[in-house]
Structure formats: C-alpha cells, structure tokens
Scaffold this active site. Structure first.
Site, PDB file in Angstrom:
ATOM      1  N   SER A  15      -0.606   2.823  -9.273  1.00 15.51           N
ATOM      2  CA  SER A  15      -1.693   2.115  -8.597  1.00 15.51           C
ATOM      3  C   SER A  15      -1.551   2.193  -7.083  1.00 15.51           C
ATOM      4  N   LEU A  17      -1.037   2.347  -3.266  1.00 17.89           N
ATOM      5  CA  LEU A  17      -0.357   3.253  -2.327  1.00 17.89           C
ATOM      6  C   LEU A  17       0.489   4.284  -3.066  1.00 17.89           C
ATOM      7  N   TYR A 161       7.422 -13.424  -0.038  1.00 16.92           N
ATOM      8  CA  TYR A 161       7.007 -12.038   0.156  1.00 16.92           C
ATOM      9  C   TYR A 161       7.594 -11.476   1.447  1.00 16.92           C
ATOM     10  N   PHE A 194      -4.246  -2.748   3.377  1.00 16.32           N
ATOM     11  CA  PHE A 194      -4.738  -1.542   2.717  1.00 16.32           C
ATOM     12  C   PHE A 194      -5.559  -1.879   1.484  1.00 16.32           C
ATOM     13  N   THR A 196      -6.177  -1.891  -1.827  1.00 20.08           N
ATOM     14  CA  THR A 196      -5.540  -1.673  -3.121  1.00 20.08           C
ATOM     15  C   THR A 196      -5.767  -2.896  -4.011  1.00 20.08           C
TER      16      THR A 196
HETATM   17  C1  LIG Z   1       1.200 -15.235  -8.796  1.00 24.69           C
HETATM   18  C2  LIG Z   1       0.130 -14.241  -8.327  1.00 24.69           C
HETATM   19  C3  LIG Z   1      -0.157 -14.434  -6.866  1.00 24.69           C
HETATM   20  C4  LIG Z   1      -1.279 -13.496  -6.416  1.00 24.69           C
HETATM   21  C5  LIG Z   1      -1.649 -13.798  -4.987  1.00 24.69           C
HETATM   22  C6  LIG Z   1      -1.125 -12.696  -4.097  1.00 24.69           C
HETATM   23  C7  LIG Z   1      -1.775 -12.814  -2.749  1.00 24.69           C
HETATM   24  C8  LIG Z   1      -1.049 -11.924  -1.757  1.00 24.69           C
HETATM   25  C9  LIG Z   1      -1.598 -10.527  -1.755  1.00 24.69           C
HETATM   26  C10 LIG Z   1      -1.302  -9.845  -0.455  1.00 24.69           C
HETATM   27  C11 LIG Z   1      -1.083  -8.376  -0.689  1.00 24.69           C
HETATM   28  C12 LIG Z   1      -0.981  -7.587   0.571  1.00 24.69           C
HETATM   29  C13 LIG Z   1       0.221  -7.989   1.320  1.00 24.69           C
HETATM   30  C14 LIG Z   1       0.508  -6.967   2.357  1.00 24.69           C
HETATM   31  O1  LIG Z   1       1.891  -6.818   2.534  1.00 24.69           O
HETATM   32  C15 LIG Z   1      -0.162  -7.219   3.690  1.00 24.69           C
HETATM   33  C16 LIG Z   1      -0.162  -8.644   4.092  1.00 24.69           C
HETATM   34  O2  LIG Z   1       0.814  -9.363   4.041  1.00 24.69           O
HETATM   35  S1  LIG Z   1      -1.704  -9.183   4.592  1.00 24.69           S
HETATM   36  C17 LIG Z   1      -1.488 -10.954   4.753  1.00 24.69           C
HETATM   37  C18 LIG Z   1      -1.669 -11.592   3.404  1.00 24.69           C
HETATM   38  N1  LIG Z   1      -1.711 -13.020   3.566  1.00 24.69           N
HETATM   39  C19 LIG Z   1      -1.288 -13.838   2.621  1.00 24.69           C
HETATM   40  O3  LIG Z   1      -0.832 -13.411   1.589  1.00 24.69           O
HETATM   41  C20 LIG Z   1      -1.428 -15.326   2.909  1.00 24.69           C
HETATM   42  C21 LIG Z   1      -1.120 -16.098   1.667  1.00 24.69           C
HETATM   43  N2  LIG Z   1      -1.380 -17.525   1.878  1.00 24.69           N
HETATM   44  C22 LIG Z   1      -2.420 -18.136   1.273  1.00 24.69           C
HETATM   45  O4  LIG Z   1      -3.180 -17.555   0.540  1.00 24.69           O
HETATM   46  C23 LIG Z   1      -2.578 -19.610   1.566  1.00 24.69           C
HETATM   47  O5  LIG Z   1      -1.909 -19.951   2.759  1.00 24.69           O
HETATM   48  C24 LIG Z   1      -2.018 -20.501   0.433  1.00 24.69           C
HETATM   49  C25 LIG Z   1      -0.567 -20.209   0.199  1.00 24.69           C
HETATM   50  C26 LIG Z   1      -2.825 -20.271  -0.820  1.00 24.69           C
HETATM   51  C27 LIG Z   1      -2.144 -21.942   0.849  1.00 24.69           C
HETATM   52  O6  LIG Z   1      -3.453 -22.061   1.376  1.00 24.69           O
HETATM   53  P1  LIG Z   1      -4.139 -23.458   1.419  1.00 24.69           P
HETATM   54  O7  LIG Z   1      -5.479 -23.399   2.019  1.00 24.69           O
HETATM   55  O8  LIG Z   1      -3.180 -24.421   2.014  1.00 24.69           O
HETATM   56  O9  LIG Z   1      -4.366 -23.720  -0.090  1.00 24.69           O
HETATM   57  P2  LIG Z   1      -3.780 -24.874  -0.884  1.00 24.69           P
HETATM   58  O10 LIG Z   1      -4.192 -24.692  -2.288  1.00 24.69           O
HETATM   59  O11 LIG Z   1      -2.322 -25.025  -0.629  1.00 24.69           O
HETATM   60  O12 LIG Z   1      -4.522 -26.109  -0.208  1.00 24.69           O
HETATM   61  C28 LIG Z   1      -5.889 -26.262  -0.420  1.00 24.69           C
HETATM   62  C29 LIG Z   1      -6.338 -27.336   0.530  1.00 24.69           C
HETATM   63  O13 LIG Z   1      -5.361 -28.375   0.681  1.00 24.69           O
HETATM   64  C30 LIG Z   1      -4.867 -28.362   1.992  1.00 24.69           C
HETATM   65  N3  LIG Z   1      -3.440 -28.513   1.973  1.00 24.69           N
HETATM   66  C31 LIG Z   1      -2.539 -27.635   1.512  1.00 24.69           C
HETATM   67  N4  LIG Z   1      -1.312 -28.143   1.674  1.00 24.69           N
HETATM   68  C32 LIG Z   1      -1.470 -29.349   2.255  1.00 24.69           C
HETATM   69  C33 LIG Z   1      -0.579 -30.342   2.694  1.00 24.69           C
HETATM   70  N5  LIG Z   1       0.750 -30.172   2.530  1.00 24.69           N
HETATM   71  N6  LIG Z   1      -1.040 -31.467   3.269  1.00 24.69           N
HETATM   72  C34 LIG Z   1      -2.395 -31.607   3.427  1.00 24.69           C
HETATM   73  N7  LIG Z   1      -3.323 -30.712   3.052  1.00 24.69           N
HETATM   74  C35 LIG Z   1      -2.822 -29.590   2.470  1.00 24.69           C
HETATM   75  C36 LIG Z   1      -5.226 -27.017   2.571  1.00 24.69           C
HETATM   76  O14 LIG Z   1      -5.340 -27.100   3.957  1.00 24.69           O
HETATM   77  C37 LIG Z   1      -6.524 -26.772   1.914  1.00 24.69           C
HETATM   78  O15 LIG Z   1      -7.481 -27.583   2.528  1.00 24.69           O
HETATM   79  P3  LIG Z   1      -8.987 -26.988   2.752  1.00 24.69           P
HETATM   80  O16 LIG Z   1      -8.942 -26.218   4.044  1.00 24.69           O
HETATM   81  O17 LIG Z   1      -9.301 -26.127   1.544  1.00 24.69           O
HETATM   82  O18 LIG Z   1      -9.840 -28.218   2.799  1.00 24.69           O
HETATM   83  N1  NAD Z   2      -1.950  -3.185  -0.113  1.00 27.53           N
HETATM   84  C1  NAD Z   2      -1.486  -3.594   1.034  1.00 27.53           C
HETATM   85  O1  NAD Z   2      -2.230  -4.013   1.934  1.00 27.53           O
HETATM   86  C2  NAD Z   2      -0.003  -3.571   1.300  1.00 27.53           C
HETATM   87  C3  NAD Z   2       0.423  -3.815   2.594  1.00 27.53           C
HETATM   88  C4  NAD Z   2       1.792  -3.809   2.858  1.00 27.53           C
HETATM   89  C5  NAD Z   2       2.697  -3.510   1.865  1.00 27.53           C
HETATM   90  N2  NAD Z   2       2.243  -3.264   0.613  1.00 27.53           N
HETATM   91  C6  NAD Z   2       3.256  -2.934  -0.392  1.00 27.53           C
HETATM   92  O2  NAD Z   2       2.952  -1.644  -0.899  1.00 27.53           O
HETATM   93  C7  NAD Z   2       3.466  -1.512  -2.220  1.00 27.53           C
HETATM   94  C8  NAD Z   2       2.359  -1.027  -3.141  1.00 27.53           C
HETATM   95  O3  NAD Z   2       1.404  -2.039  -3.149  1.00 27.53           O
HETATM   96  P1  NAD Z   2      -0.113  -1.753  -3.562  1.00 27.53           P
HETATM   97  O4  NAD Z   2      -0.960  -2.453  -2.566  1.00 27.53           O
HETATM   98  O5  NAD Z   2      -0.295  -0.310  -3.819  1.00 27.53           O
HETATM   99  O6  NAD Z   2      -0.184  -2.604  -4.897  1.00 27.53           O
HETATM  100  P2  NAD Z   2      -0.568  -2.234  -6.384  1.00 27.53           P
HETATM  101  O7  NAD Z   2      -0.518  -3.536  -7.106  1.00 27.53           O
HETATM  102  O8  NAD Z   2      -1.788  -1.403  -6.410  1.00 27.53           O
HETATM  103  O9  NAD Z   2       0.658  -1.301  -6.863  1.00 27.53           O
HETATM  104  C9  NAD Z   2       1.918  -1.838  -7.122  1.00 27.53           C
HETATM  105  C10 NAD Z   2       2.469  -1.155  -8.366  1.00 27.53           C
HETATM  106  O10 NAD Z   2       3.789  -1.624  -8.596  1.00 27.53           O
HETATM  107  C11 NAD Z   2       3.952  -1.774  -9.992  1.00 27.53           C
HETATM  108  N3  NAD Z   2       5.051  -2.697 -10.273  1.00 27.53           N
HETATM  109  C12 NAD Z   2       5.071  -4.034 -10.096  1.00 27.53           C
HETATM  110  N4  NAD Z   2       6.241  -4.541 -10.502  1.00 27.53           N
HETATM  111  C13 NAD Z   2       6.991  -3.491 -10.948  1.00 27.53           C
HETATM  112  C14 NAD Z   2       8.288  -3.362 -11.485  1.00 27.53           C
HETATM  113  N5  NAD Z   2       9.055  -4.426 -11.699  1.00 27.53           N
HETATM  114  N6  NAD Z   2       8.728  -2.117 -11.813  1.00 27.53           N
HETATM  115  C15 NAD Z   2       7.935  -1.032 -11.643  1.00 27.53           C
HETATM  116  N7  NAD Z   2       6.686  -1.082 -11.140  1.00 27.53           N
HETATM  117  C16 NAD Z   2       6.230  -2.311 -10.796  1.00 27.53           C
HETATM  118  C17 NAD Z   2       2.608  -2.290 -10.473  1.00 27.53           C
HETATM  119  O11 NAD Z   2       2.450  -2.060 -11.871  1.00 27.53           O
HETATM  120  C18 NAD Z   2       1.654  -1.456  -9.636  1.00 27.53           C
HETATM  121  O12 NAD Z   2       1.273  -0.284 -10.283  1.00 27.53           O
HETATM  122  C19 NAD Z   2       4.002  -2.900  -2.589  1.00 27.53           C
HETATM  123  O13 NAD Z   2       5.406  -2.924  -2.385  1.00 27.53           O
HETATM  124  C20 NAD Z   2       3.334  -3.835  -1.588  1.00 27.53           C
HETATM  125  O14 NAD Z   2       4.109  -4.987  -1.306  1.00 27.53           O
HETATM  126  C21 NAD Z   2       0.924  -3.275   0.289  1.00 27.53           C
END
Ligand SMILES: CCCCCCCCCCCCC[C@H](O)CC(=O)SCCNC(=O)CCNC(=O)[C@H](O)C(C)(C)COP(=O)(O)OP(=O)(O)OC[C@H]1O[C@@H](n2cnc3c(N)ncnc32)[C@H](O)[C@@H]1OP(=O)(O)O
Ligand code: NAD
Length: 257
Positions: A15, A17, A161, A194, A196
């Site tokens: 999947s 990247l 993360y 990215f 994905t």
């Molecule tokens: C198990 C499967 C998980 C799948 C999810 C995966 C998501 C991540 C995917 C990213 C993949 C790409 C990553 C890549 O490497 C590149 C990047 O990193 S890009 C950046 C990606 N960014 C993030 O991943 C950020 C993740 N964070 C969040 O999504 C949110 O911060 C959170 C963790 C969900 C929390 O957000 P909240 O809005 O706080 O949501 P809550 O449910 O906690 O709260 C809702 C509501 O309540 C208020 N609140 C929360 N905590 C408190 C508190 N302690 N006291 C008072 N109020 C609180 C919050 O402010 C909200 O209020 P609202 O604004 O909705 O009125």
């Molecule tokens: N998409 C983005 O924006 C982004 C940004 C920064 C870093 N990354 C990183 O890039 C990599 C690829 O992410 P993606 O966005 O392509 O996600 P994706 O979910 O499309 O691909 C991830 C793949 O990893 C496999 N996987 C998960 N757990 C596994 C395990 N235990 N053993 C073997 N395979 C496993 C999943 O089955 C999936 O096919 C990840 O490490 C992610 O953290 C993604």
C-alpha cells in the site's frame, strides 16, 4: 548502485508509499519482494506487477516472519541488495485525554511496529546483504527507512507516533556507521503529508488544516514522489547516514483545526 537486475524487499509494500516503490523499482528493472501483513493487497499488487514481483505475508515485528521473507528473496532472487522499510501504523491519542491517560498498549504497539519492526527488518536484511559480492565502490547493499516530519514537529496526539519515528531518525547514523564495514548504506526519508490510505485515516478537517500549512507545492505528496527519492538514494553512493525530509517545506502546526 544500479537498480536494474538487483533484488529489493519492500516492507509495507502492499500500500501507499511502499507500493509506489514496488511499482517504480520493478519498472526500473529490479525484482521486488512485497513483504506486508496485508495478504489481499500484497497478492493483488504482485499479480499486477507480474514476474518481477513476489509477495510474502510478513509481520515486521516477528523475527521468524521476516526471516521467512528473506529466505524467499534468497531462493527466488538469489539474495538481497535493497531493503525499503515502509511498514508502519498511525495513532492519534492525547497523553491525557478526556478518558484518562494514553493507552500504554497502544503506545507500545506503535513503537513495536514502526521502530522495532524497522530495526528487526534491517538487522536481518543486513545479514543477507553482507553475503553479496561488493561492487566497484565496495558496496553490498542499501537500506532505506521511513520516518516522518512528525519526528521533528509532532502534533497533539502524536506522542507514540512521533516517538517511533524519532527513534528511526536517531538510529539512522549509528546503523550506517555499524554497517559501513559491510558496504551497506543506510538512509532515512522523513515524508511530510502524502496521499495514502494511512493519511486518509486522519479526519478530513485535520487534513484540510494541514494542506493549508503546506508552502509549496500546496498539496499532498504523491507516493511516486517518495519512490523517486528512494530510487535516487539507491543510485547515489554518497548518500549515507542521513535523514532527508520530503515535505514541500511543511512544518506541522500545533493545532490541527
Ligand atoms: C487506532 C487507529 C488510529 C487511526 C488514526 C491515525 C491518524 C494518524 C494518521 C496520520 C498518518 C500520516 C502521518 C504522517 O507521518 C505525517 C504526519 O504526521 S501529518 C500530521 C498528522 N497529525 C496527527 O496525526 C494529529 C493527531 N491528533 C489528533 O487527531 C487529535 O489531536 C486528537 C488526538 C484526536 C485529539 O483531538 P481532540 O480535538 O482533542 O479530540 P478529542 O476527542 O480528544 O476531544 C474532543 C473535544 O474535547 C476537547 N478536549 C480534548 N481533551 C480535552 C481536555 N483534556 N480537556 C478539555 N477539553 C478536551 C477537544 O478540544 C475537543 O473539543 P472540540 O474542539 O471538539 O469542541
Ligand atoms: N502517508 C503519509 O503522509 C506519511 C508521512 C510520513 C511517514 N509515513 C510513513 O510511511 C510509511 C508508509 O505509510 P503509508 O502512508 O504508505 O501507509 P499505508 O497504510 O498505505 O501502508 C503501510 C503498510 O504497512 C503495512 N503494515 C502495517 N503493519 C505491518 C506489520 N506489522 N508488518 C508488515 N507490514 C505492516 C500495512 O499493511 C500497509 O500495507 C509508514 O511508516 C508511515 O508512518 C507516511
């Protein structure tokens, strides 16, 4: 090293990247082993690619599972020259949320897959690569890891993360130093945002917010753009021990909404 004729293993290659690397590397003349826990996606991609690709269901956290995948590379391709570590999972959870402290199980799982899984695969792949005849540079192999901009600009909810990705950043240089005597280079890519399935797991408002922070190009990265950098890393012998941000100059903001 020249990619053509080489053998490559891509963890997470079913999947996103990783799949983009599978496609580009096979188009560039390499034979590619797709090592992913997702059987359906991996088999489908292997069928799409044809003879240049094989799939082995693999869990990067499990030593025996990774060894079995490497055995397949040895038997089917005669060895291994390149490892691309793309396997990874996401998590979004506050350290202290409305329901209490961050789940330790969830934190542990993310570290296990993203950090320990990356190290497990690279340490075992390095052993297989060390059997290769060196090229004129003395090079036997290349390892590419995947961190994230979240290793440097982690947002609310990214403690697990970002810790997992920060660990990959931290080990890049020492692993490159360890493997220098074996002629194996180690480089880490830190992607930004990215297009994905993993990124799709982020709520739409958060994705929109992030896109508004992307200076240029103001869009999600294309997986093939990640694959292009990965291919260049393989082909450029001077790249070693480094972490390369691939992010359009984005710096993740404190808030996602
Ligand atoms: C198990 C499967 C998980 C799948 C999810 C995966 C998501 C991540 C995917 C990213 C993949 C790409 C990553 C890549 O490497 C590149 C990047 O990193 S890009 C950046 C990606 N960014 C993030 O991943 C950020 C993740 N964070 C969040 O999504 C949110 O911060 C959170 C963790 C969900 C929390 O957000 P909240 O809005 O706080 O949501 P809550 O449910 O906690 O709260 C809702 C509501 O309540 C208020 N609140 C929360 N905590 C408190 C508190 N302690 N006291 C008072 N109020 C609180 C919050 O402010 C909200 O209020 P609202 O604004 O909705 O009125
Ligand atoms: N998409 C983005 O924006 C982004 C940004 C920064 C870093 N990354 C990183 O890039 C990599 C690829 O992410 P993606 O966005 O392509 O996600 P994706 O979910 O499309 O691909 C991830 C793949 O990893 C496999 N996987 C998960 N757990 C596994 C395990 N235990 N053993 C073997 N395979 C496993 C999943 O089955 C999936 O096919 C990840 O490490 C992610 O953290 C993604």
């Amino acid at each position: 090293m020249e990619l053509s004729g080489k053998s490559v293993m891509v963890t997470g290659g079913a999947s996103g990247l990783g799949a983009a690397c599978v496609r580009l590397f096979s188009q560039s003349g390499a034979r590619v082993l797709i090592a992913d826990i997702n059987s359906e996606g991996g088999q489908k991609l292997a069928q799409e690619i044809g003879a240049a690709a094989r799939f082995v269901q693999t869990n990067v956290v499990d030593e025996a599972s990774v060894q079995a995948a490497l055995k397949e590379a040895q038997e089917a391709f005669g060895g291994l020259h390149v490892l691309v570590n793309c396997a990874g999972i996401g998590l979004a959870e506050r350290t202290l949320g409305r329901h209490g402290p961050h789940s330790l199980e969830a934190f542990t799982r993310v570290i296990q897959v993203n950090l320990i899984g990356t190290f497990n695969a690279l340490r075992l792949a390095a052993q297989l690569m060390s059997n290769n005849e060196p090229n004129t540079e003395g090079e036997r192999g290349v390892i590419i890891n995947t961190a994230s901009v979240a290793a440097f600009d982690g947002q609310i909810g990214q403690a697990a993360y970002s810790a997992s990705k920060g660990g990959i950043v931290g080990m890049t240089l020492p692993v490159a130093r360890d493997l220098a005597r074996n002629g194996i280079r180690v480089v880490t890519i830190a992607p930004g945002i990215f297009d994905t399935p993993l990124m799709a797991a982020l709520p739409e408002p958060a994705r929109v917010s992030l896109l508004q922070q992307a200076p240029f190009p103001p869009r999600l990265g294309k997986p093939e753009e990640y694959a292009l950098l990965a291919r260049h890393i393989v082909e450029n012998p001077m790249l070693n021990g480094e972490v390369i941000r691939l992010d359009g100059a984005i710096r993740l903001p404190y808030l996602i909404r």
